[in-house]
Design an enzyme around this catalytic site. Structure first.
Site, PDB file in Angstrom:
ATOM      1  N   HIS A  28      38.284 -31.752 -61.169  1.00 20.06           N
ATOM      2  CA  HIS A  28      37.803 -33.138 -61.181  1.00 20.06           C
ATOM      3  C   HIS A  28      37.391 -33.547 -62.587  1.00 20.06           C
ATOM      4  O   HIS A  28      36.922 -32.704 -63.368  1.00 20.06           O
ATOM      5  CB  HIS A  28      36.606 -33.318 -60.236  1.00 20.06           C
ATOM      6  CG  HIS A  28      36.402 -34.735 -59.851  1.00 20.06           C
ATOM      7  ND1 HIS A  28      35.597 -35.589 -60.572  1.00 20.06           N
ATOM      8  CD2 HIS A  28      36.942 -35.465 -58.846  1.00 20.06           C
ATOM      9  CE1 HIS A  28      35.642 -36.784 -60.007  1.00 20.06           C
ATOM     10  NE2 HIS A  28      36.450 -36.743 -58.961  1.00 20.06           N
ATOM     11  N   ASP A  49      40.403 -34.437 -52.005  1.00 20.83           N
ATOM     12  CA  ASP A  49      41.749 -34.515 -51.435  1.00 20.83           C
ATOM     13  C   ASP A  49      42.194 -33.256 -50.707  1.00 20.83           C
ATOM     14  O   ASP A  49      43.005 -33.335 -49.788  1.00 20.83           O
ATOM     15  CB  ASP A  49      42.763 -34.815 -52.550  1.00 20.83           C
ATOM     16  CG  ASP A  49      42.763 -36.283 -52.923  1.00 20.83           C
ATOM     17  OD1 ASP A  49      42.481 -37.108 -52.036  1.00 20.83           O
ATOM     18  OD2 ASP A  49      43.021 -36.595 -54.100  1.00 20.83           O
TER      19      ASP A  49
HETATM   20  C1  LIG Z   1      40.311 -38.441 -55.225  1.00 19.70           C
HETATM   21  C2  LIG Z   1      40.768 -37.927 -56.578  1.00 19.70           C
HETATM   22  O1  LIG Z   1      41.422 -38.658 -57.282  1.00 19.70           O
HETATM   23  S1  LIG Z   1      40.266 -36.415 -57.058  1.00 19.70           S
HETATM   24  C3  LIG Z   1      41.478 -35.855 -58.230  1.00 19.70           C
HETATM   25  C4  LIG Z   1      42.787 -35.587 -57.532  1.00 19.70           C
HETATM   26  N1  LIG Z   1      43.748 -34.990 -58.441  1.00 19.70           N
HETATM   27  C5  LIG Z   1      44.151 -33.706 -58.327  1.00 19.70           C
HETATM   28  O2  LIG Z   1      43.751 -32.975 -57.432  1.00 19.70           O
HETATM   29  C6  LIG Z   1      45.183 -33.255 -59.313  1.00 19.70           C
HETATM   30  C7  LIG Z   1      44.874 -31.858 -59.864  1.00 19.70           C
HETATM   31  N2  LIG Z   1      43.750 -31.916 -60.740  1.00 19.70           N
HETATM   32  C8  LIG Z   1      43.899 -32.309 -62.048  1.00 19.70           C
HETATM   33  O3  LIG Z   1      45.010 -32.609 -62.510  1.00 19.70           O
HETATM   34  C9  LIG Z   1      42.655 -32.425 -62.906  1.00 19.70           C
HETATM   35  O4  LIG Z   1      41.694 -31.517 -62.488  1.00 19.70           O
HETATM   36  C10 LIG Z   1      42.071 -33.865 -62.909  1.00 19.70           C
HETATM   37  C11 LIG Z   1      43.165 -34.904 -63.230  1.00 19.70           C
HETATM   38  C12 LIG Z   1      41.493 -34.219 -61.553  1.00 19.70           C
HETATM   39  C13 LIG Z   1      40.961 -33.920 -63.943  1.00 19.70           C
HETATM   40  O5  LIG Z   1      41.560 -33.774 -65.171  1.00 19.70           O
HETATM   41  P1  LIG Z   1      40.739 -33.404 -66.490  1.00 19.70           P
HETATM   42  O6  LIG Z   1      39.428 -34.102 -66.477  1.00 19.70           O
HETATM   43  O7  LIG Z   1      41.624 -33.639 -67.642  1.00 19.70           O
HETATM   44  O8  LIG Z   1      40.507 -31.844 -66.270  1.00 19.70           O
HETATM   45  P2  LIG Z   1      39.723 -30.854 -67.193  1.00 19.70           P
HETATM   46  O9  LIG Z   1      39.663 -31.372 -68.591  1.00 19.70           O
HETATM   47  O10 LIG Z   1      38.443 -30.548 -66.526  1.00 19.70           O
HETATM   48  O11 LIG Z   1      40.654 -29.567 -67.157  1.00 19.70           O
HETATM   49  C14 LIG Z   1      40.203 -28.406 -67.743  1.00 19.70           C
HETATM   50  C15 LIG Z   1      41.306 -27.383 -67.729  1.00 19.70           C
HETATM   51  O12 LIG Z   1      41.541 -26.981 -66.380  1.00 19.70           O
HETATM   52  C16 LIG Z   1      42.895 -27.173 -66.045  1.00 19.70           C
HETATM   53  N3  LIG Z   1      42.985 -27.710 -64.716  1.00 19.70           N
HETATM   54  C17 LIG Z   1      42.249 -28.737 -64.230  1.00 19.70           C
HETATM   55  N4  LIG Z   1      42.623 -28.982 -62.971  1.00 19.70           N
HETATM   56  C18 LIG Z   1      43.592 -28.086 -62.669  1.00 19.70           C
HETATM   57  C19 LIG Z   1      44.356 -27.857 -61.517  1.00 19.70           C
HETATM   58  N5  LIG Z   1      44.212 -28.613 -60.428  1.00 19.70           N
HETATM   59  N6  LIG Z   1      45.265 -26.852 -61.540  1.00 19.70           N
HETATM   60  C20 LIG Z   1      45.428 -26.100 -62.630  1.00 19.70           C
HETATM   61  N7  LIG Z   1      44.722 -26.279 -63.763  1.00 19.70           N
HETATM   62  C21 LIG Z   1      43.820 -27.277 -63.768  1.00 19.70           C
HETATM   63  C22 LIG Z   1      43.417 -28.192 -67.033  1.00 19.70           C
HETATM   64  O13 LIG Z   1      44.811 -28.089 -67.233  1.00 19.70           O
HETATM   65  C23 LIG Z   1      42.617 -27.880 -68.263  1.00 19.70           C
HETATM   66  O14 LIG Z   1      43.234 -26.822 -68.946  1.00 19.70           O
HETATM   67  P3  LIG Z   1      43.548 -26.975 -70.521  1.00 19.70           P
HETATM   68  O15 LIG Z   1      42.215 -27.289 -71.143  1.00 19.70           O
HETATM   69  O16 LIG Z   1      44.117 -25.650 -70.857  1.00 19.70           O
HETATM   70  O17 LIG Z   1      44.512 -28.102 -70.640  1.00 19.70           O
HETATM   71  O1  LIG Z   2      36.510 -40.169 -59.747  1.00 20.38           O
HETATM   72  C1  LIG Z   2      37.650 -39.776 -60.012  1.00 20.38           C
HETATM   73  O2  LIG Z   2      38.074 -39.612 -61.180  1.00 20.38           O
HETATM   74  C2  LIG Z   2      38.620 -39.493 -58.942  1.00 20.38           C
HETATM   75  C3  LIG Z   2      38.008 -39.449 -57.584  1.00 20.38           C
HETATM   76  O3  LIG Z   2      37.471 -38.451 -57.157  1.00 20.38           O
HETATM   77  C4  LIG Z   2      38.031 -40.654 -56.770  1.00 20.38           C
HETATM   78  O4  LIG Z   2      38.489 -41.711 -57.234  1.00 20.38           O
HETATM   79  O5  LIG Z   2      37.595 -40.598 -55.599  1.00 20.38           O
END
Ligand SMILES: CC(=O)SCCNC(=O)CCNC(=O)[C@H](O)C(C)(C)COP(=O)(O)OP(=O)(O)OC[C@H]1O[C@@H](n2cnc3c(N)ncnc32)[C@H](O)[C@@H]1OP(=O)(O)O
Ligand SMILES: O=C([O-])CC(=O)C(=O)O
Length: 376
Positions: free
Chosen positions: A260, A311
């Site tokens: 997240h 999710d």
């Molecule tokens: C309701 C919602 O919208 S909740 C979010 C739903 N989205 C997802 O589940 C998609 C998968 N998750 C992700 O892509 C990310 O965790 C996000 C988009 C939610 C957040 O992204 P960011 O804030 O950029 O993540 P963050 O900076 O904390 O990531 C740290 C590291 O963990 C890794 N990481 C974060 N999430 C994941 C994941 N789900 N799988 C694998 N690696 C991950 C990143 O690649 C990053 O590595 P790096 O520094 O080597 O590039």
């Molecule tokens: O807050 C975020 O970046 C994504 C999320 O969990 C939502 O929209 O519910």
């Protein structure tokens, strides 16, 4: 090493404005709507009360709730012209594209003439979204032109009846209600921010919502519930899940439904929806999808210290309720409309056009060369 620019990338950690609607991760993992904790809301109120709270700042009295629900019930049906448009959209379209088109077309038929109509427009979208999704789905997949009105008192029950043609069990109605509460609002997430940027140009509610739907569609945001389901249904057992996820991580693939942008150790919505997934698994008699999901959660925490976001357990929950995977993200739209619309109203109440700056990293100043003299 990550090549992400510290601080600036994704505007992470920067405040982009004020809100009275929501706090996310303030004490590490908390989530509140207008001061109420998400666990309190999910336990004690209905989605319609949350919608009322977000649009009015206070929970309704019984009388206010009754009249709000009556109002929403009168707004559920779709104009014939919109039904005709939905009938033209092919079965293999992505349902989020259907939601985007449905929202935009409704804005042509019933435009928000001025901001005094903002609540009417928001309630209209809230009430009509389940029918937009299900009218298209049932027509394109089953050849059935459904009646867009039902006798169901709640939006969750209404959606389930439109989809399946019969009244859902009380348990399924309550799970849908809780799910809609959990997804309703989340501060300046990407889709809400899109809605606020659009609102800041003094655009209309339908345009703000259409843009927000397009932003929610992506797998890094709302599309993750669908992507998580696509992943877990390929795993044959908890052991198989761990092995395949290990390989995915080796290939540096993102695992959908984990991590997240704001929460650092857990997402408070996960614990709530996970409990419902477990209950539904037991009711179903086949707990394998739940067991696989738990194995994924353990594996990701043990190997990467990554936790499930809202999710991940929504995937198994919706699957146990017999909801087609492609409708997972559109359900998110039906709920998040409340957050989007509340933020649009808040933006309008104290507006300045949102227009940040960029750090220029392109060419130094240069002169145009005549086209005949340019080299490839
Ligand atoms: C309701 C919602 O919208 S909740 C979010 C739903 N989205 C997802 O589940 C998609 C998968 N998750 C992700 O892509 C990310 O965790 C996000 C988009 C939610 C957040 O992204 P960011 O804030 O950029 O993540 P963050 O900076 O904390 O990531 C740290 C590291 O963990 C890794 N990481 C974060 N999430 C994941 C994941 N789900 N799988 C694998 N690696 C991950 C990143 O690649 C990053 O590595 P790096 O520094 O080597 O590039
Ligand atoms: O807050 C975020 O970046 C994504 C999320 O969990 C939502 O929209 O519910």
């Amino acid at each position: 090493m990550s090549n992400k620019k510290a601080g600036g990338a994704g505007l992470r950690g920067q405040s982009a404005g004020e809100t009275t609607l929501c706090t996310v991760g303030q004490s590490g993992s908390g989530l509140t709507y207008c001061g109420y904790d998400i666990a309190d809301l999910a336990e004690n109120v209905t989605f319609e009360e949350v919608a009322y709270l977000l649009f009015n700042g206070e929970l309704p009295t019984q009388q206010q709730l009754d009249s709000y629900k009556t109002e929403l019930n009168t707004l559920r049906d779709l104009p014939q012209a919109l039904k005709e448009v939905l009938k033209l959209i092919p079965a293999n379209s992505h349902p989020m594209d259907v939601m985007r088109t449905g929202c935009s077309f409704l804005g042509n038929l019933e435009p928000e003439a001025d901001f005094s109509e903002q609540k009417r427009a928001s309630n209209r979208l809230l009430a009509a979204f389940p029918a937009i999704m299900c009218y298209w789905y049932r027509y394109s997949h089953d050849g059935v032109e459904i009646d867009c009105q039902t006798d169901q008192p709640t939006l969750g029950g209404h959606f389930l009846k439109l989809l399946k043609g019969e009244t859902a069990s009380l348990q399924h109605q309550r799970v849908m209600d809780v799910s809609l509460i959990l997804y309703a609002e989340h501060e300046f997430n990407a889709s809400t921010f899109t809605a606020r940027v659009c609102a800041s140009t003094l655009s209309d509610m339908f345009s703000c919502t259409t843009g927000a739907i397009g932003t929610l569609r992506g797998p890094l945001h709302g599309g993750a519930n669908e992507a998580a389901m696509d992943m877990i249904e390929k795993f044959t057992s908890p052991e198989d899940a761990k092995e395949k996820m290990g390989l995915m991580l080796e290939r540096k693939e993102k695992i959908m439904g984990f991590g997240h942008a704001i929460y650092k150790t857990s997402d408070p919505r996960n614990i709530i929806i996970k409990k419902w997934s477990e209950k539904l698994a037991k009711e179903n008699g086949d707990t394998s999808l739940y067991d696989i999901s738990v194995a994924c959660e353990e594996f990701m925490w043990d190997t990467k210290k990554l936790f499930c976001n809202a999710d991940f357990f929504h995937a198994s929950t919706y699957n146990y309720m017999g909801i087609p995977t492609k409708l997972f993200t559109p359900i998110f739209v039906c709920s998040r409309l409340t957050g989007w619309a509340a933020h649009v109203m808040e933006q309008r109440a104290n507006n300045r056009i949102i227009r940040p700056s960029a750090d220029y990293t392109g060419s130094a100043p240069r002169k145009v060369i005549a086209i005949a003299e340019r080299e490839a």
